[in-house]
Structure formats: structure tokens, C-alpha cells
Design an enzyme around this catalytic site. Structure first.
Site, PDB file in Angstrom:
ATOM      1  N   ASP A  72       0.828  -1.207   0.000  1.00 19.02           N
ATOM      2  CA  ASP A  72       0.000   0.000   0.000  1.00 19.02           C
ATOM      3  C   ASP A  72       0.868   1.266   0.000  1.00 19.02           C
ATOM      4  O   ASP A  72       2.004   1.252   0.478  1.00 19.02           O
ATOM      5  CB  ASP A  72      -0.885  -0.043   1.252  1.00 19.02           C
ATOM      6  CG  ASP A  72      -1.919   1.049   1.300  1.00 19.02           C
ATOM      7  OD1 ASP A  72      -2.708   1.142   0.351  1.00 19.02           O
ATOM      8  OD2 ASP A  72      -1.955   1.793   2.293  1.00 19.02           O
ATOM      9  N   GLU A 110       1.701   0.387  -4.942  1.00 21.81           N
ATOM     10  CA  GLU A 110       0.724   1.404  -5.315  1.00 21.81           C
ATOM     11  C   GLU A 110       1.381   2.780  -5.411  1.00 21.81           C
ATOM     12  O   GLU A 110       1.807   3.341  -4.408  1.00 21.81           O
ATOM     13  CB  GLU A 110      -0.400   1.460  -4.267  1.00 21.81           C
ATOM     14  CG  GLU A 110      -1.449   2.515  -4.586  1.00 21.81           C
ATOM     15  CD  GLU A 110      -2.333   2.852  -3.393  1.00 21.81           C
ATOM     16  OE1 GLU A 110      -3.471   3.272  -3.622  1.00 21.81           O
ATOM     17  OE2 GLU A 110      -1.876   2.711  -2.229  1.00 21.81           O
TER      18      GLU A 110
END
Length: 625
Positions: free
Chosen positions: A337, A366
Site C-alpha cells: 500500500d 501502489e
């Protein structure tokens, strides 16, 4: 306490006097022979740890700022065998504290941990909203959020690991080869804990999702189907209710720690020093130091403390945690993330140590940027002028996602419409390895693709087929196959993560069986199923050469070619029939060859022209069976 026989045949008495030691266990046979244990116990700093076990040595003991921590550096030699041993904490005038620690045998070699690649298609799930397989774990009264309410988009709904296990046949039948659930670790937050990104224990499965055994069972069931389990991890931050926030080991364990400590008794949004989200400071040669610092040190949101990976103990903790989960759950990949938010040099080390141990593994990171220059910077092999080496195999292709939406929503003009994805794909010259990018029509943080494309079913099909045919790794969000949407409040995260119909007892609509679905929903399910099951066995899509032709008259054609398999992808935005002159594609060498429409099974010989009767995607293949 109970008696245990260690591998060296000496009897030990098992005991667990220490409140917490992490990692919970470790393994023999790693390339890296170092292990750093975090020990948390009242006044443990006054104790001296001792270990007597063949092949295991204490190199150094580190004291923290808090008296309740020790960090123990161990060396685990190649000669060390799997078994249990006691760590004895001695303190003059006090009774010894004993903690039994275990070294396990590894279940398979590092090289056998094979990650996802361009042959895979990934199904992304928000677990709380997919299926409730075990209603008995819906509420845990020991945790801060004690309620469940399916009518509240930001409350817990009860979906869990068992719900995913129960529906693996559905996922497999759709043609997916990998499953990515959003984080399943404990989020002991007072509200909004369903999404999983505010972790309060990095070594515990949230009991409302199930147990560690449930998670390992999920991995086993996925592996038995020849699929891969991808774990969503968060290195940048934790949840404010993380256990260590009550007793921080060092003065710099989290960023802006002094600010938090001074204000924690009346903490609210106004007290937090949050990130500026200016991710370009990672690459910007003109960026001010204050902007750089604010980006990587500011908290993501006030309820998520920003972890300081420049603290070497935090760095080791985070890396070891990732490796622990790879081994424990037999992972087939990690999704990291908010990749650009932590210290970028730490992220290089984090990914590097994982890939060094597991050379065939995969990590997707990400970077929510629509600029290919920024996304490409983070991919391993990038020729970065600042010399930065990321070690990250797969950035997420947000630029292509954006181009697809623009291309399908815009009216066709010289510089609008399908030319956006034609030119967008031309950016692949910048990427070190385009086929390792992860592409997607949408995900859990943005409006559903059906909503982004204004409820146009054919445009939605074109988006899905394009991401599936590209030299990429496609990821599809659960429910896209049944046209799930967020029209009622576009962009609302709780609505984007709507319950999957049929996942709860008593649901009047069941998308797993088709009961109650509209004809349009069933048609989209069938379309995606045929598309992905063809893709599953298409070497041309997995590894083939890509050739595309500039769009003309609202039609864009792309080919994937490997040996005698040629896949043709046609995107047509015309509402009325249009004739496509095939002589333009002479260099592909299809003239006179039989091709089959992989959705309708219609076969014909490639000739001088074809008529496209309606708007939508046409996918043809020379593979007739």
C-alpha cells in the site's frame, strides 16, 4: 508449562513468561542468517537474555528508550536445526523469565515461492463486503468496534476469510488465477475498521475475519487450485490503536512522535501533522527539503501514525514481518500500500531483501499517479538519473487506467477518444518491463468502472477486454462482473465497497448462482468468464509481441502475437455499422487464415474487410480450439 523434546534430544520445559516477542517464530535455512527479536515486557530492559541452542547465538542486545523493550540480534547458522529452545531473561535478585521460541523447517525452497506475472489475472476483494462464511465471528466484544450493521456503508458487515474460501470455485470459474484480499490483519479501531488499512497488530489476523489457521487454509485451498494468494501489506503506517502506541519503544518510532505524545490526551484531526501527498518530491530535482520531509514523514491521516523506517529497528521489524507472512501463509505475492509514502531508500531495501531471498516472487506497489514518468521510476530496472534502484517488480498502472476512462468517455476527435489509449500504450518505451505492470479498470479506492463510464455496458466491456489483452497483469475488482456501481454517491468509499449479493444468508439476489441477476448482469458475467478463461491459456497474451494501429473512425485495433497464435482486439465506438478495411493490417500476416471470436465462437476467414455491426469489443484468435 509442558515438557517438550527438542531436536537435539535434550528436554526443555516450555514457558511463555514474556508478554510479547516478535517475530512469533522463525525458520532455519535462510540466506540471511540474522534475526532481530522485539521483546516487550514490563521492565525487561533490566534483564539479560541467554540462549543455549546449537547454531543460535546472541550477537547483541539493544536497549530502547522505553524500559519495557529489548531488541535481541541473533545469528542462526546453517548448522542450526529446527526445534524449540528457551530464551532465559536473567535479572539479579529476580526469578528468571523464560520464553520458548521455535525455529521451524521451511516447507519449500526460496526459489519455489513463485509470484504472479503476466499469465495471471487477479481478483481483488474487500473481505468484509464479499461473503460472510462464518457468522459466529461477526462481533468480537474484546475489540473497540463491537457492532455490525449492513445498512451502514462504513460499519462492519461480517464478510470473512471463510466467505472467500466458500466461493473459490466461483472465482476460479470466472478465470482468475490469483486472489488479492485487502488487509486481513487486526484493525482494533473504534470505527471504520472494516477496510483493513489501519493495522493494530502486524502478526494477528483480525478475529472478525477468522484465525491464522483460516488464513493458512485459504492459502492452501487457493494453491490446490493452482492459484496464488497475494497479501496486502502496509509499511507506511499503522492504526492509532496499535499496541505499541501505548508504549513507544524509541523517541523516533513513528514520525512526528513528539507532537503526538504532547497532544495524545486530546488528539483530534487538528493536532495531526499530515502528509502533503506531494509524491513527486521523491523524484523532483527542485523539491524543497520541507516538502520532501512533509511528504514522507507526515501522517497519512490523523488516525494512522506514520512509521519511521529510518529507525533501524523499525526497518528490521517491517522486513521480517513481510518474510514471516510469506513463509507462514505460502504467499504468491505482496501488494504494498501507499508505496511512495515511506522513506524511499528503506522501500528499496525492503523490496530488495525480499527479492534476494525469493528471486521468483512478486511485489506490486501502489503509486497513484497518472504520470508514467513517476510510475516507471519505481520499477526495478528503471534507468533513473539519480541512481535509485527500487527492486520493485510491479508498479500499478494508474496512467493506463486513466487513459482508458478518458478514451471511452470522450467523443472521437483528432486528440480525443481512443487515441488516448493508443498514445498511452506508446509510453511503454519508458518502462523497464511493461508486462510486469499491474493494470486495472478500477479498484477499492476509486469509483467503480461502470460508474466512471457513466453506465455504458459496452464501454465497460471494452475496458475489461483491453486490460485483459494488454502486455500487463490485469486486476479486476470483485463485483465488476455484475456491474456493481456507486451511482448513488460517486466516489464514496463505503458504497464502492458494497456487499457482494449472495454473500449473506437471506440475500434475495445471489451473484454466485445467478439467482435474481438481471440479464445485463448475467451477460457481463459470461463475457468476463469467456474472456479470462481464454486468457488463462493464451501464450500470445501472456508473453507475445504487441502491435497496434492508430485509431481511425472510432476503431482501434491491437494484436498480440506468439508463433502461430494471433489475438486480435478491436475496440469500436461507432453506434452504427462500420466497415473495417483489413488491408491496413497486412503486415500481421492474417490474410486467408481462420479466426474465431472468443466470446461468440463465430469463425470466419480473414479477408479484405469485416463489418462491425455495433459498438463494443471484438476479440478474435487464430486458436480455434
Amino acid at each position: 508449562m509442558n515438557l517438550i523434546e527438542a531436536d537435539d534430544a535434550s528436554a526443555i520445559v516450555e514457558s511463555h513468561d514474556i508478554s510479547r516477542i516478535e517475530p512469533l517464530n522463525w525458520w532455519v535455512g535462510f540466506k540471511n542468517q540474522s534475526l532481530q527479536l522485539l521483546v516487550h515486557h514490563s521492565n525487561i530492559s533490566k534483564s539479560t537474555p541467554e540462549i543455549s541452542y546449537p547454531g543460535v547465538f546472541i550477537d547483541k542486545v539493544h536497549h530502547a528508550d522505553s524500559p519495557n523493550y529489548l531488541f535481541i540480534d541473533l545469528t542462526i547458522l546453517e548448522t542450526a536445526k529446527a526445534g524449540k529452545f528457551n530464551i532465559v531473561f536473567k535479572q539479579e535478585g529476580e526469578k528468571d523469565l523464560i520464553h520458548t521460541y521455535q525455529l521451524k523447517s521451511r516447507e519449500k525452497a526460496s526459489e519455489d515461492y513463485v509470484g504472479f506475472n503476466s499469465s495471471d489475472a487477479i481478483y481483488l476483494i474487500t473481505p468484509d463486503r464479499f461473503a460472510n462464511g462464518n457468522p459466529e465471528n461477526d462481533i468480537d466484544t474484546t475489540l473497540n468496534e463491537k457492532t455490525i450493521n449492513r445498512k451502514d456503508n462504513y460499519a462492519r458487515h461480517g464478510g470473512d476469510i471463510q466467505g472467500i474460501i466458500n466461493n473459490l470455485n466461483y472465482i476460479e470459474d470466472l478465470g482468475f488465477t490469483a486472489v488479492w484480499p485487502c488487509p486481513l490483519l487486526t484493525n482494533n479501531m473504534p470505527q471504520g475498521s472494516y477496510h483493513g488499512y489501519a493495522v493494530t497488530d502486524f502478526y494477528e489476523i483480525d478475529p472478525r475475519f477468522g484465525t491464522l489457521e483460516d488464513y493458512k487454509n485459504l492459502s492452501t485451498k487457493i494453491s490446490e487450485k493452482g492459484m496464488k494468494l497475494i497479501m496486502d501489506q502496509v509499511a507506511n503506517h499503522c492504526g492509532l490503536e496499535h499496541w505499541w502506541m501505548k508504549d513507544l519503544p524509541f523517541k523516533d518510532w513513528v514520525n512526528h512522535q513528539e507532537n503526538y505524545v504532547n497532544n495524545k490526551n486530546n488528539w483530534d484531526n487538528s493536532k495531526s501533522i499530515t502528509t502533503n501527498h506531494r509524491r513527486t518530491t521523491n523524484q523532483d530535482i527542485y523539491a524543497s527539503q520541507i516538502d520532501k520531509n512533509n511528504m514522507k514523514e507526515g501522517w497519512f491521516v490523523p488516525s494512522m501514525p506514520d512509521l519511521n523506517q529510518r529507525n533501524p529497528f523499525m526497518a528490521n521489524y517491517t522486513i521480517q514481518n513481510s518474510i514471516w507472512w510469506i513463509e507462514t501463509a505460502n504467499l504468491g505475492g505482496i501488494r504494498q500500500d501507499t508505496y511512495p509514502y515511506p522513506d524511499k531508500h528503506f522501500m528499496s531495501r525492503w523490496a530488495g531483501e525480499i527479492m534476494n531471498e525469493y528471486p521468483n516472487f512478486s511485489i506490486v506497489g501502489e503509486e497513484w499517479s497518472y504520470n508514467p514518468l513517476l510510475v516507471g521510476y519505481w520499477q526495478d530496472g528503471a534507468n533513473n538519473r539519480d541512481g535509485y534502484k527500487s527492486n520493485l517488480k510491479s508498479p500499478m498502472d494508474f496512467p493506463m487506467q486513466n487513459f482508458i476512462v478518458e478514451a471511452l468517455n470522450e467523443h472521437e476527435e483528432w486528440d480525443k477518444g481512443l487515441v488516448k489509449i493508443y498514445q498511452g500504450l506508446a509510453n511503454d518505451f519508458h518502462y523497464a518491463s511493461p508486462k510486469d505492470l499491474l493494470v486495472f479498470p478500477d479498484n477499492h479506492d476509486m469509483s467503480r468502472i461502470f460508474t466512471q463510464l457513466k453506465g455504458d455496458i459496452e464501454n465497460t466491456k471494452m475496458a475489461l477486454s483491453y486490460v485483459s489483452i494488454l502486455p500487463r497483469i490485469p486486476q479486476i475488482y470483485y463485483g465488476t462482473e455484475i456491474l456493481m456501481n456507486d451511482f448513488d454517491n460517486p466516489g464514496d468509499h463505503g458504497l464502492i465497497r458494497t456487499d457482494f449479493p449472495g454473500g449473506w444468508h437471506g440475500d434475495t439476489v445471489n451473484a454466485f448462482t445467478g439467482e435474481g441477476l438481471s440479464e445485463a448482469q448475467k451477460d457481463m458475467q459470461t463475457f468476463l468468464k469467456k474472456l479470462l478463461n481464454y486468457r488463462k491459456n493464451s501464450k500470445a497474451i501472456h508473453y507475445g509481441e504487441t502491435i497496434h494501429f492508430a485509431p481511425e473512425n472510432g476503431v482501434y485495433v491491437l494484436f498480440r502475437i506468439l508463433n502461430d497464435e494471433i489475438v486480435v482486439h478491436i475496440m469500436n465506438k461507432n453506434d452504427k455499422p462500420v466497415e473495417l478495411d483489413l488491408s491496413k493490417f497486412k503486415e500481421i500476416g492474417l490474410k486467408g487464415k481462420a479466426v474465431k471470436n472468443i466470446i461468440t465462437d463465430y469463425q470466419f476467414f480473414w479477408g479484405d474487410n469485416i463489418t462491425l455491426n455495433k459498438k463494443g469489443s471484438t476479440i478474435l484468435s487464430t486458436k480455434l480450439n
